[in-house]
Every structure is written in structure tokens, then in C-alpha cells.
Write a protein that holds these residues in place. Sequence first.
Motif, PDB file in Angstrom:
ATOM      1  N   ASN A  40       0.758  -1.049  -0.004  1.00 43.62           N
ATOM      2  CA  ASN A  40       0.214  -0.036   0.043  1.00 43.62           C
ATOM      3  C   ASN A  40       0.615   1.296  -0.072  1.00 43.62           C
ATOM      4  O   ASN A  40       0.338   2.354   0.173  1.00 43.62           O
ATOM      5  N   GLN A  41       2.085   1.115  -0.107  1.00 44.73           N
ATOM      6  CA  GLN A  41       3.121   2.193   0.255  1.00 44.73           C
ATOM      7  C   GLN A  41       2.476   3.005   1.283  1.00 44.73           C
ATOM      8  O   GLN A  41       2.601   4.488   1.333  1.00 44.73           O
ATOM      9  N   ALA A  42       2.318   2.253   2.571  1.00 51.91           N
ATOM     10  CA  ALA A  42       1.856   2.843   3.473  1.00 51.91           C
ATOM     11  C   ALA A  42       2.629   3.452   4.398  1.00 51.91           C
ATOM     12  O   ALA A  42       3.898   3.416   4.215  1.00 51.91           O
ATOM     13  N   THR A  43       2.456   4.681   5.012  1.00 49.79           N
ATOM     14  CA  THR A  43       3.166   5.439   6.136  1.00 49.79           C
ATOM     15  C   THR A  43       3.171   4.563   7.291  1.00 49.79           C
ATOM     16  O   THR A  43       2.487   3.826   7.397  1.00 49.79           O
ATOM     17  N   GLY A  44       4.217   4.846   7.978  1.00 49.50           N
ATOM     18  CA  GLY A  44       4.296   4.133   9.287  1.00 49.50           C
ATOM     19  C   GLY A  44       3.012   4.397  10.211  1.00 49.50           C
ATOM     20  O   GLY A  44       2.671   3.569  10.795  1.00 49.50           O
ATOM     21  N   GLU A  45       2.466   5.604   9.914  1.00 49.38           N
ATOM     22  CA  GLU A  45       1.337   5.877  10.765  1.00 49.38           C
ATOM     23  C   GLU A  45       0.304   4.958  10.493  1.00 49.38           C
ATOM     24  O   GLU A  45      -0.537   4.339  11.224  1.00 49.38           O
ATOM     25  N   ASP A  46       0.037   4.923   9.119  1.00 48.47           N
ATOM     26  CA  ASP A  46      -1.289   3.934   8.458  1.00 48.47           C
ATOM     27  C   ASP A  46      -0.953   2.313   9.142  1.00 48.47           C
ATOM     28  O   ASP A  46      -1.803   2.068   9.496  1.00 48.47           O
ATOM     29  N   ALA A  47       0.274   2.340   9.039  1.00 48.67           N
ATOM     30  CA  ALA A  47       0.645   0.806   9.262  1.00 48.67           C
ATOM     31  C   ALA A  47       0.381   0.550  10.902  1.00 48.67           C
ATOM     32  O   ALA A  47      -0.145  -0.539  11.135  1.00 48.67           O
ATOM     33  N   ALA A  48       0.766   1.666  11.745  1.00 51.28           N
ATOM     34  CA  ALA A  48       0.629   1.415  12.884  1.00 51.28           C
ATOM     35  C   ALA A  48      -0.779   1.360  13.435  1.00 51.28           C
ATOM     36  O   ALA A  48      -1.193   0.301  14.218  1.00 51.28           O
ATOM     37  N   PHE A  49      -1.729   1.976  12.740  1.00 49.53           N
ATOM     38  CA  PHE A  49      -2.951   1.534  12.905  1.00 49.53           C
ATOM     39  C   PHE A  49      -3.549   0.321  12.557  1.00 49.53           C
ATOM     40  O   PHE A  49      -4.438  -0.142  13.403  1.00 49.53           O
ATOM     41  N   GLU A  50      -3.338  -0.033  11.360  1.00 50.79           N
ATOM     42  CA  GLU A  50      -3.592  -1.465  10.832  1.00 50.79           C
ATOM     43  C   GLU A  50      -3.156  -2.253  11.637  1.00 50.79           C
ATOM     44  O   GLU A  50      -3.921  -3.367  12.327  1.00 50.79           O
ATOM     45  N   PHE A  51      -1.826  -2.284  12.378  1.00 50.73           N
ATOM     46  CA  PHE A  51      -1.537  -3.136  13.185  1.00 50.73           C
ATOM     47  C   PHE A  51      -2.269  -3.035  14.729  1.00 50.73           C
ATOM     48  O   PHE A  51      -2.821  -4.402  15.223  1.00 50.73           O
ATOM     49  N   LEU A  52      -2.372  -1.950  15.122  1.00 52.99           N
ATOM     50  CA  LEU A  52      -3.074  -2.050  16.432  1.00 52.99           C
ATOM     51  C   LEU A  52      -4.776  -2.705  16.398  1.00 52.99           C
ATOM     52  O   LEU A  52      -5.201  -3.109  17.131  1.00 52.99           O
ATOM     53  N   MET A  53      -5.247  -2.273  15.096  1.00 55.13           N
ATOM     54  CA  MET A  53      -6.475  -2.793  14.769  1.00 55.13           C
ATOM     55  C   MET A  53      -6.442  -4.408  14.573  1.00 55.13           C
ATOM     56  O   MET A  53      -7.455  -5.049  15.005  1.00 55.13           O
ATOM     57  N   THR A  54      -5.578  -4.800  13.987  1.00 55.96           N
ATOM     58  CA  THR A  54      -5.773  -6.105  13.619  1.00 55.96           C
ATOM     59  C   THR A  54      -5.062  -7.033  14.396  1.00 55.96           C
ATOM     60  O   THR A  54      -5.279  -8.279  14.203  1.00 55.96           O
TER      61      THR A  54
END
Lengths: 296, 296, 312, 340, 340
Positions: free
Chosen positions: C277-291
Motif C-alpha cells: 500500500n506504500q503505507a506510511t508508518g502511521e497507517d501501518a501502526a493503526f492497521e497493526f493496532l486494529m488487526t
Amino acid sequence: MEFLTEFPSLGRADLSAMRRWIDGNFREFTRATGEALEAFFNPLLKFLVWFEDLLQATPWPIILLVIGGLAWLGARDWKITIGSVVAFVLIGVFGMWEDTMSTLAIISVATILCIAIGIPIGILMSRSDRMQSIITPILDVMQTIPSFVYLIPVVMLLGIGKVPGLIAVCIYAIPPIVRLTNLGIRLVDADVMEAADAFGASPRQKLFGVQVPLALPNIFAGVNQTIMMALSMVVIASMIGVQGLGVPVLRAISNQYLALGLMNGLAIVALAIIFDRVSQTYGKRLQAYRTGRGND
Amino acid sequence: MEFLTEFPSLGRADLSAMRRWIDGNFREFTRATGEALEAFFNPLLKFLVWFEDLLQATPWPIILLVIGGLAWLGARDWKITIGSVVAFVLIGVFGMWEDTMSTLAIISVATILCIAIGIPIGILMSRSDRMQSIITPILDVMQTIPSFVYLIPVVMLLGIGKVPGLIAVCIYAIPPIVRLTNLGIRLVDADVMEAADAFGASPRQKLFGVQVPLALPNIFAGVNQTIMMALSMVVIASMIGVQGLGVPVLRAISNQYLALGLMNGLAIVALAIIFDRVSQTYGKRLQAYRTGRGND
Amino acid sequence: QECGDVSIAEMDWASAELMANVDAIILEEGYGCDVSLIPGATTTTFASMSEKAEPDVAPELWINAVRDPLSAAKEEGSLVALNDGPITGLGEGWWVTPAFAEEHPELDTVEKLLERPDLFPYAEDESKGAFVGCPAGWGCQLVNANLFRAFDMEEKGWVLVDPGSAAGLDGSMAKAADRGEPWFGYYWSPTSMIGKYNMVMLPFEAEFAGRENWDGCIALAEQDCQDPQPTAWTVSEVETVVTDDFMEKGGVAADYFKARVFPGDVMNAMLVFMNENQATGEDAAFEFLMTHEDIWTQWVGEDVAAKVKDAL
Amino acid sequence: MTEENIKVQIRNLYKIFGNNPKKVLPLVKDGMGKPELLDKHNHVLGIQDVSLDIPEKRIQVIMGLSGSGKSTLIRHVNRLIEPTAGEILVDGEDVMKMSDDQLRDLRRFKMSMVFQKFGLLPHRLVEENVQYGLTIQGVDESEAKKRAQHWIDRVGLSGYERHYPGQLSGGMQQRVGLARALATDAEILLMDEAFSALDPLIRFDMQSILLELQDELHKTIIFITHDLDEALRLGENIAILRDGALIQEGDAQEIVLKPADDYIADFTKDINRAKVIRLYGLATATPNGFDGPTVDGDMVLDEAMPVINEAPDRTVGVTDETGKLIGTVDLSTAIRALHA
Amino acid sequence: MTEENIKVQIRNLYKIFGNNPKKVLPLVKDGMGKPELLDKHNHVLGIQDVSLDIPEKRIQVIMGLSGSGKSTLIRHVNRLIEPTAGEILVDGEDVMKMSDDQLRDLRRFKMSMVFQKFGLLPHRLVEENVQYGLTIQGVDESEAKKRAQHWIDRVGLSGYERHYPGQLSGGMQQRVGLARALATDAEILLMDEAFSALDPLIRFDMQSILLELQDELHKTIIFITHDLDEALRLGENIAILRDGALIQEGDAQEIVLKPADDYIADFTKDINRAKVIRLYGLATATPNGFDGPTVDGDMVLDEAMPVINEAPDRTVGVTDETGKLIGTVDLSTAIRALHA
Ligand SMILES: Nc1ncnc2c1ncn2[C@@H]1O[C@H](COP(=O)(O)OP(=O)(O)OP(=O)(O)O)[C@@H](O)[C@H]1O
Ligand SMILES: Nc1ncnc2c1ncn2[C@@H]1O[C@H](COP(=O)(O)OP(=O)(O)OP(=O)(O)O)[C@@H](O)[C@H]1O
Ligand SMILES: C[N+](C)(C)CC(=O)O
Ligand SMILES: [Mg+2]
Ligand SMILES: [Mg+2]
């Protein structure tokens, strides 16, 4: 409120789809043209390798002689000639001879290339306002897009090594000479141009007989900046595998070795100053009329 | 033979002792003066933080208005004004608004600072050949010593963050404006200077009444290059903790995200072009006599 | 329990970005800290921390490059390692492209491959084989240089290519993998590059030749390692390092940092997500915390976990 | 005429252009001339041992061949050029010994200059150019504007105030330079071929301005010109240079009637002698008186001819300032004098 | 005189400077003058409906007040300036319709120009400047050097070959420009105040060069000057401009004796009439013959006066080209004509 402080941008998904689309396309393009490009640049690579090997293999006293000779030919000034030779001796004494030869090889080729390409482009640019308005934004992009950004596609296309290094250096170092050539030509006195016109000078004759000679102060300011830019790219070039003084600098940074970085940095500076002084003094000689020494 | 191809350098042990000695001393120096220096720069830091916060907190329509307004004030040209606003809208749409505001904050301060410091130094330099021969090598060092090298001591002295970032940007971006101011003043027509002398103009009156106005084409070439250099340092600055467009570029590099790097790189370019066009058009307006539009 | 200002180093590679952002969210939402993220690279960040105590936290510090000064700082007490394994499943070693592995299934160990430099022609001197090492200054650069000597690679016809930077290393690998060209060099995991290109790590036939050989020679600068012995890679080390200032301020989140360990497979999945997703660290952090609630809730007390969940 | 103060005094001035003027100075002092110096030593002799006293409230004209050192000489007066040797005194003060500040004040308040090549500020409007000297003096803006406008009108450039010099014709540019110099109201005017680009009508008008200024405000004016008629109209005193050396100095009549050498004779041969030669120079004594019409001996032939022509016997008597008869002049004598 | 070919023909030429010349052109055609145009529309009227035929092998002098459009007019001939309206024909070819190449050849081989502001190349030595036109023509180096040297010597700059223009005095620079223009040996010479910075001696010498060139090589010369004597010496035909318009055209005698208006009368009032007025203009018929000395009617009064003065009865006979007596002139008539 949210709407006001946060710019209503494209959705996260859209943006990332777009990014992926670009990347995907570029990757395809790479696959399609990469090899052809590599083949195209192969002679340049061979030359660069040959030149570096030559410098490395030549006994140092001969190199010192050649450097002294070139400095003398360019500057006709004892101080500069001796200064250049002493600088190289110091570089050798402090153990940076080999790296310096590598850097010298690629940077001298790059600088000469930039000047040889840049001046004609600058001339072209001075020809019409249309040309200027086309070329200016390209130069802006070349100078401000971070090298890191184009290093990615350049490496993807050409791999790491001397050729992509040279390209990266030139992208960054060409703009000043182009801009200042253009400016210099545009500043040439209208009365003098009118005289040339009145005698039926062709565009070519005007260019080489009047415009370029009278633009020399600015052109040489451009040469100076191009040299500075080229040498400031030594480290960036070594980030994509160009050998030379940039490598120990990178090592110094990552290890916080101040002295190592400083020494190699100063070797780069020394190269810059030598290149610059020799070319500037040569430029001064071409502009004898400005000091009014015609009668010798 | 070995002697000839390998430069007889200092022994490895000597060199490394020397390096360690330098590093050790500097470390001590750092500990001794670091805090005083930080205190000294604290107001600057406060200002930079305040300015960035201001830009971040201001609703985007107001920012667009201000940008349009400034562009208009500087350039008095509709195309440039509208172009600037559109560029910012696009930056926002592509989700780079916040980073752009951060970069805008630091770079606009840096550019203004560089120009404000650089022009007087250039003037000083044009005053005498002695001054020129003192300042030139300093500029050479500033432009060619790899930023990475001075980042080491700067970081050791001031830590990472906005202030060292600003310093790094300025070290690199000041030289062109200094050099071109100097050149421009030196190129001013001797006849005109003689007239000013004959009327008893003081050095100050000559400077502001004659030399600077007639050097404007070159000074504005210097402003252009300083803007370009400052913006080309955005990424380097972000390596030592400056927020902004450099951060995603660095991320893009380490992850090979071509599109991400390109987009943020282009945002940097857009800033550069806006800064440049506005300042250049302003410069053109100051040089009305060159197009001969006096009678309005 | 006041937290106050905390600055966290956000290093410029994917896993470090992710960790920095996860830490930031948890400290802010869970512990009420005022977090700022400070971008940087390993060594500049480290220097700033040891000299200026800024930033407070380096979530993912690869200590190879800074081993000596770090141990000095630890002794002095200015830096404290709260976690000496925030990511599991670390791996470093020598890799080849999948296309090459398929074509030459017989070359399945490092030693076997070393006999065939002709398969990896070096662009600048085609009579030699190219082995791509680490950029100058990384810990792995020293290791690779010493292993290069230990395996007599020069005599075998290899050149140790310095890629110059992470970008150079990644680029050269990506280019080869994309075009199906042969490529042989160093890399590490967890990284998106490895997963994305399905790079193949070659095992060493040699055994790990002991800590003394490794720490006393292989990991040192070339001139300090007279007689390197062939050896397999040692385990890689990453630490979460904080400043003593941070500890003095109460170190509210010290327990969190001690407990925070990203399992290697989860980290890999996150990296692939970021890359795709060419995701930023922030995007990925939320993704991680949610999943991956199951993972991170174990790092913090219930009250904190609840606060963080509320904020998501 | 009364005993006069010397305003500008030039004493044994030498100026040599080249790489090492000091070295060749002794050669020049020993008498080496300009062509030889150029040929053998590659130095240009600009000024060679010139001494000249310029009295207050007079117009001093300087003439000479192109390249003879006129511009070089005039530039020494306000020290735009440093001499190789010699002194320049203005109001008795040595210009060479002045501090920067003194020199600046001298240039600001006491002198102003019109340049052969105009020396306008290309980036300033005509009105700003004319105000330049005043701005430098610190005169306040509205006053400066007023005074500038007066001179702009006076030199005939009204309407062009807001043009740039580059938009004007050569002669108009020259007049801007003139207005600029006049606007400062300095005591000493240095004028280097100040009217060379002007047509006869405007030139005449400009000459009149100078004469008025000199008459009413008693300015000291050093004026370089190539135009003999102009020199005669303006010049109470004329100095002639050749190859950097001063070869003759005197009033117009002296120079025309008694040229110091062939060079000067040649120089003045094209002059309208009718406007130079005055009757007293031609009068022949008449021991036994004369009772025809008489005219003032100061009258030039140009004016006297019709009178002589109409007089009985075509002969007139000539009187001095006091009206005393000093002799007679007949038409033939007059015509012969004109066509000598 | 025989029927002549027209070399340069200027037809209804207009030039307006400003932001939008085309827009105000109709106003000018309807008769709006220069001051009004400047005042109301902020455009400068450079040339207003000028038509002028310049015959082959002649010297055409152009005179006029400063700013009246002389330089602008001469620049149109080789199209350094584009006209707002009108045509210029050289040898019958319309200069405005020429391609770039044709125009270049015209400028290279057919015309050369001396600029009011010299227009020297500051970065080239004097000899290189003089060679410039030849280099452009492609003349080979040694030939160019030889021809340049000839002209350098001829204008009196020997010894300064290897100086830069910046090292020369104003008049010397002007002579470099002159030598440069003469060296190309073009048929048409455009000379914009080419002698304005020269002293009388050198100026006379340069005038002689022009007269020789015209005499021997039959060049067509367009010559702008402010010097009436020079105009009279050179000009077979004189055109006078005012505010961009051509107000009188004719030979010197015509203009001096029959000025078209007060402006021209004023303009020429300072002229040395003795050098303009010729005897045939003054001769009164003598029905019953004359047996005293006779002179050619083409003689100017300046030369004739001593002859008349010496003649018996102070009266001479005047003959035409064929030697036929056309009348007599006596001394009184002559003196009265001079002081009209
Ligand atoms: N580039 C220009 N822009 C605007 N106006 C101009 C320009 N060039 C000339 N003019 C105007 O055109 C008019 C004629 O100028 P020109 O140079 O032809 O005069 P001239 O007769 O040669 O005068 P002079 O004897 O002073 O040289 C002047 O009023 C001048 O202001
Ligand atoms: N900067 C200089 N460098 C070298 N020689 C110079 C310089 N300035 C003047 N000269 C020389 O000095 C001499 C006198 O020059 P100057 O300008 O005083 O002459 P001038 O009498 O004003 O002549 P003109 O009537 O042509 O203006 C000339 O031979 C000239 O070549
Ligand atoms: C292995 N890394 C590149 C992530 C870090 C380093 O070696 O410094
Ligand atoms: Mg002069
Ligand atoms: Mg003119």
C-alpha cells in the motif's frame, strides 16, 4: 473545523492505488528498456573504468607532474600550480591517494561533460524567451528534486556503479552553467550587439565573436558553480556505488568519525578548489580586456 | 615499484592516532560548549516551532489566500499567482499538505535568512580583492564539503532538530547569493561608477544607489540558486530530524517506493518554482529600465 | 503519574517506522504522553541520543553499527537498553534471486556458489564475479568484508561491491530480481524486500566458528581482524534504547518497552502490507493496532489497553 | 581687469598609463616624448608636466588634438584619476592630500562634472538622474525635484522626465548629464565636451546658459571643446594641449594671431577670423588726426565690416575704451587680415 | 549634372516608440505632432512621414535638432530598427522584404556604419575591431590585417593597434569606429555624427578622407552632423529634420539663402556665410559687357573677397562653367551679402 485544518485530500486508498500504478508502470518500463539503456551506456562505462584504472596505475610522481602541468597550462600562475601539487602531496600523505584518484576520474569527466553540454543549452536558452520558458522549469526540477528520488529509478534502470553515478552528478551540476550562460548572454550590451548586426554578423558570428566573449564573467561563474555542485555530489554518487572519497565520508557519518569525515571532506574541497582556481584563472586570461592589459 | 604506485603515506597507526585525537578533542569541546550554544539558538528554535505550528494550525483556505496574496505582491502577475495557488491545492489533494507546511516553514525562514546574510557578505566581498580572496575559499568549503561531514559536528553540538537543520541548509545555500552579488557588483560599468564618484557619492550611496541596482540581474540569479540549493537540502535536513517533505522521500528511498518519492520530490520542486518565480518576477519589476518602460 | 514530553526516533526503514508509530500511539493514548517523532538514521540518531539525550527513545536500534560506543554509553549510564529483542526472527545473511535459485538448484550453499563467480559478472570488470556487500558504516559492512577474506573470495575471482547506501543495495537487488538477473549479496530480514522478491537465503556449510572469532575479529574493522575464520552468521541484535533522562522522568512506559516484542511473522506481514500500500508508518501502526489486538494488549495493563482501544 | 584669485592650480602634473608608470617617469622627465614612450616602453603618456592656473570666476577652455590628454587632465581636478606626479590645488588646498571625507565634500559641494561619455545612471529616470547630485548632497526630495525640474526644462527635456536614459537620443542624453551637473549649483564646473552631441541651436542656447551662470553666479568653469567658435564664444582663456603637454595658453585673439607654433596655426586656420580679430589689432597710427566715423577697437571684424564698407573712404577711426583715437583701419587692410 | 540613379529611397517612413505604436499611428497620420503625442499618449514620435531620395555617389548630409530623429532615420536604412510604417529601398530593393540572408549580405557587403556611440567591441584590440567587418565578410586573415592596418594608420592610430578600446580617449575610439567602417570598402556609408568627438585638425583630415573616397570610389555616404561647416564642406545635399519630419532638403546655398522657415534660418544663422555664398548668386547682369578680371561663378565669397578687393574698381566679372560672362559683383554687394 476538521475540514479547515486538514486539507481534504484524496482518500488513502486512491492515493495508494495511484502510487502503485506508477510504480508498476515504471517497473515494466525498466524491464522493457533497462538492457538497451545499459548497452547504450556501456562505452561510457568502459571509458570511465579505463580512466580510473589509468589514474590508479600511473605512478604518483607522474600524476603530480601532469597535475602541475595542467594547472600551469590553465592558470599560468605559479601560486596555483604549486598549490595544486602541494594539495595532492598532502592528500597522499594522509592516505587518501587512491580514493582521490577514483573521485578525480569520475568528477573530471562529469565536470567537463556538464560544461560541454551546459554551455550550448545555455546559448539555446538565450536565443528566445520561449526557449527560456521551456528550459527553466526543467532546470528547476533537476536542481531541486532530491537526488534520492531519482536515484531510485536510475538504479532500477542502470544498476549501481559509475554510469548512474555520473548521471546523478550531471543532473545536479548542469543547471548553474546553463542558467548563467543564458544570463550572461542576455546581459551583453545592446549597443555592441547592434554594431555586430550592422556589420552583418551571422547568428554564429555574433555568438562566438561577441556574445560568448562578453558573457564570460557570467559563464565562468557558472563553471564555478557547476564544479562546486559536481563535487558536492561525490557523496551522493558513492551512495550508489561509485568508489572514491565519498565512501569514507559515508563510513565516517555512520560511525560518527569526525576526523575521518573531515579529512576526506577536505580532500573533496581541495579538488574543488583546484578545479575552480585553474578554470577561473583561465577565464581571467580570456578576459584580458577587463584589466586593460592589451599592449603586451 | 610499490613506492611509485602507492603513495608513501603516513603510517596507519599515526593516521588513526591523529583522527582519534581530533575526535576526542571535539567531543570535549562539545560537552563544554554544547549547552551554551543550544541556549543561544533557543530563540531561533522557538521561532521555528512557533512558525511551523502557525502554518499547521491555520486553516488551509487562509493559507491559500496568503500564498496567493504574497505571490501577487511579489510578482504582480496573474499567471504566477494562480499557478502558485493551484500547485498548493494539488499538494493538498495528493495528501502532502502537512509535510509541505513543515517544509515551507523551515525553508522560507532559511531562504530569507540566507539572502539577508548572503547579500551583505557578497557586498563586502566586492569591496576589495583581499576580501574576495579571503571569502572565496570559505564559500568553496561550504559548498563542497559534504553536508554529511558537517552534520556530524553540528549534531554533536546541537543535537538533531530544526536548528541544526536550518544551519545545514544555510551553509549550503548561502554561497551562490554571495558569489553572484559579488560578481554583479564587480561587473557594474566603470563609467557609471565614475559618475557617482564625481558627484561625491559615499560608499553607501554608491552601493545602494548604483551598484546594487545595476547588479540586480546577477543578484537575482544568486537568489534563484540559493532557493534551489535550499530546497535541494530538504532531504538532508530531514536526516537530522527536520519534519517535512524530506521524511517521506527518505522513506521512499529505503523502501523503493518510486511514486511516493516522486510525488514528494515534486512537491519540493513546486515550492522551489513558486519561490523562484515570485522572486524573479519581483526582480524584473525592479529592473524596469532594462525593458525601457519608464514612461508609465 | 505524569508522563510529559517524549521524543521517539523514527528511523528511515519500514519496520522502524512502524514501531515508532505504534509506540507513539500507545504512549500518547495509553499513558497520556506528549509524543513527538524525530526522523533520522541509525547513527545520527544514536549520536544525538548519546551526546544530547535527544530523542528519548530509539525503538529499533541495530547495534552492529554502534556496538562500541553503545556499550560505553551503557557503562556510563547515559543510555539504557530496555529491550534487547523487540523483534524476533531477525535474520542476516547472503541471498540470491529466486530466478537464479531455480536455474541452479545445485548451488544450494554459500560454499558451492563461491566456486562460480562467472555466474555473477561484475559490470565494471566482467572477468570477476560481483558480491554485493553492505554500505559503508553498517555493522554488516565490516562483517562482509571480513567474511570475504575468510572465504578467500578474492582468489576465487570475486569483487566485493560497495553499494554505497541502503538505496544502492535495495536498488541493485530490486533491479536484478525484477529482471530475473543473477544477484548475490547481503540482506537482512524482516524486510519487505525479502518477502516481496522471494529472495533465497543460502545456508553456509561452515559452522558458526565461535563468539571469539565473531566478536573478536569478524565484527571488527579489517585492520583489527588479522585472521578471520570461515563461519556462519551470528544472531542479529536489535535493541530498544532509551536515555537516562527518560528513565529519570519516571520511565512510565518502561514496562511497556520491556514487554513489547513483535513476532517475526507478524512483522513480516505488516511490512508486506506497508509495501503493497506504500503505507506510511502511521497507517501501518493503526492497521497493526486494529488487526493484532491479541499481540499488543499483552504489552500493557488493562486500563492502558482500554484507553488505546477507545482512541482507535 | 583686477588681480584675481586662482581657483584651481595645477602644478607639474604628470600622468602615465601602463603597467609601471613610476618606472618610466624619469624617462619622461628627461624629455622622452609620447610616441617614443609608447613605442619603446609600451606606456601611454597622458599628461606631461602641465602647470596651469585657473582664475576664479572665469571660463577656462581646454583644446587639443584627440588623445592629447584633455579628459585626463580634467579628471585630475576632482581626482577621479591619481596623478603619476604633480599637485592639484583647489582654493589653495592640495587635492592629493585630502582625506576621503574631504574629497567627498569637495566633489559634492564644490564641483560638478559633465562627462564626455555622459555617465548617466541607466536604471534611473531622467528626473532621477538630474536629481542625483542633489540626492547625494542630502537636499530634501521636494526641493531636489523642484530644482531638477527647473534644469530639465532649461535644457529642453520637459516631457521626458519619466523616460530612462536608454530611451533618449545622444544629444538628449548629453543634456541630461548637463542638467545633472548644473542642478548641484557647484562653484566649479568641469565640462568634458559637454556640448559635442548638440545641434547648433541648442548648443548656442546651452552656451548662453553657461555665460549667464558665469556672469551672474561667477562660477569657475573648465570647458573642453573641439569647436573653435565655441571656444571663442566662451573662452576668456584658452589652453592648448598636444601629446599631453601644454603648448600655448592665452586669450583667443592671442592664439589666433600669434600661434606659438605651426601646430596651433593649423589648429586655428579654419576659424571664422571675422569673429576673432578685433579692430585695435589692425589700427595704423594717424599722426595728423582723423575726422571720419570711429568705432570701438574691441569690435570684431565681423561686425565692423559693414561699418567700414559704408564709411567715407571706406576707412574708420579706432578708439580705445576711453574713447581716445588710436588709429584707422581701411577696408583693404580688413579684408587682407581676414584672408591672411 | 547628369541624370542620377537613386541609391537609397525612403518612402513615407514612420517610426513611433512606445508600447503600442500601431495604435497611435493613425493619430500621427492625421497630423498629431510629437509634443502632443508624448503628452497625451506617451509615445515618442521618432520619424514622421519622411520621404527622401538619396542619389548614388553623393554625400547626403542630415541635420536637425538633438532628438529630431536623425539616428532613428539612418538606422532604418540598414534595418537596425523596424519602421512603424513606410518603405526603404536600396538599389530598388525593399529592405523590409528581405530575408535574413539577404539582409545580412546587404549589411556585410553593401553598407557599413559608424555609430554615434561608437559601438566598439570592448573585448577586442583596436586592430581586431578594425578588422571586424572584414572578418565577418570572410576575408582571409593576412589580407584583413593589411587592410585594417592601412586604415589604422590613415586615422592616425598607429601604435595603438594592440590597445583595447577602453584604453583610448573618446576621439580615438571614434576613429576606431571610423576605420572599422571604412575597412569594409562598402558602397554605402552610414555615418552618425562620425566626427563629433574629433578636434578640428583631425576632423578636417577625416573629412578629406570622405571626400577622396567619394571622389575616387564614388561611395554613397549618408552623414549626420551638427557642424554647419562640416555640412557645407561635405554636403552636396542637406536634409533637415525637425520633430521627426523632413522640413527642408536642398544644397547648402539653397538652405542658407532660402531657408524654408524661421527654424532653419535660425539654424544656419551662425554659419560662416563666406564659405557658402557663391558669386553666381550675387552677379548683376551687365548688358554692356565687362572687361575687368573675371572669376568662376562657383567660387565662394571667402575665396573671392581678396580678388574683388584687389580688382580695379573693386568689381569682378562672373563666368559660368563654360566661361561665359554672366554678370559682375562689386565689393559692397559682397560685404552686404555676408552680413545680411
Ligand atoms: N529606444 C527608444 N525608445 C524610446 N524612444 C526612443 C528610442 N530611441 C529613440 N527614441 C526617441 O526618438 C527620438 C529621436 O531620437 P534620435 O536618436 O533619432 O535623435 P537624433 O536626431 O539622433 O538626436 P541626437 O542628435 O541627439 O543624436 C527622440 O525623441 C528619442 O527620445
Ligand atoms: N585607462 C587608460 N589606459 C591607458 N591609456 C589611457 C587610458 N585613458 C586614457 N589613456 C590614454 O591617454 C591619452 C589621453 O587620453 P584623453 O582621454 O585624456 O584624451 P582627450 O584629450 O580627452 O581626447 P579626446 O578629445 O579624443 O577625448 C590617450 O592617448 C589615451 O590612449
Ligand atoms: C540492518 N540495518 C540496515 C537495518 C541497520 C544497520 O545495519 O545499521
Ligand atoms: Mg576626452
Ligand atoms: Mg543621434
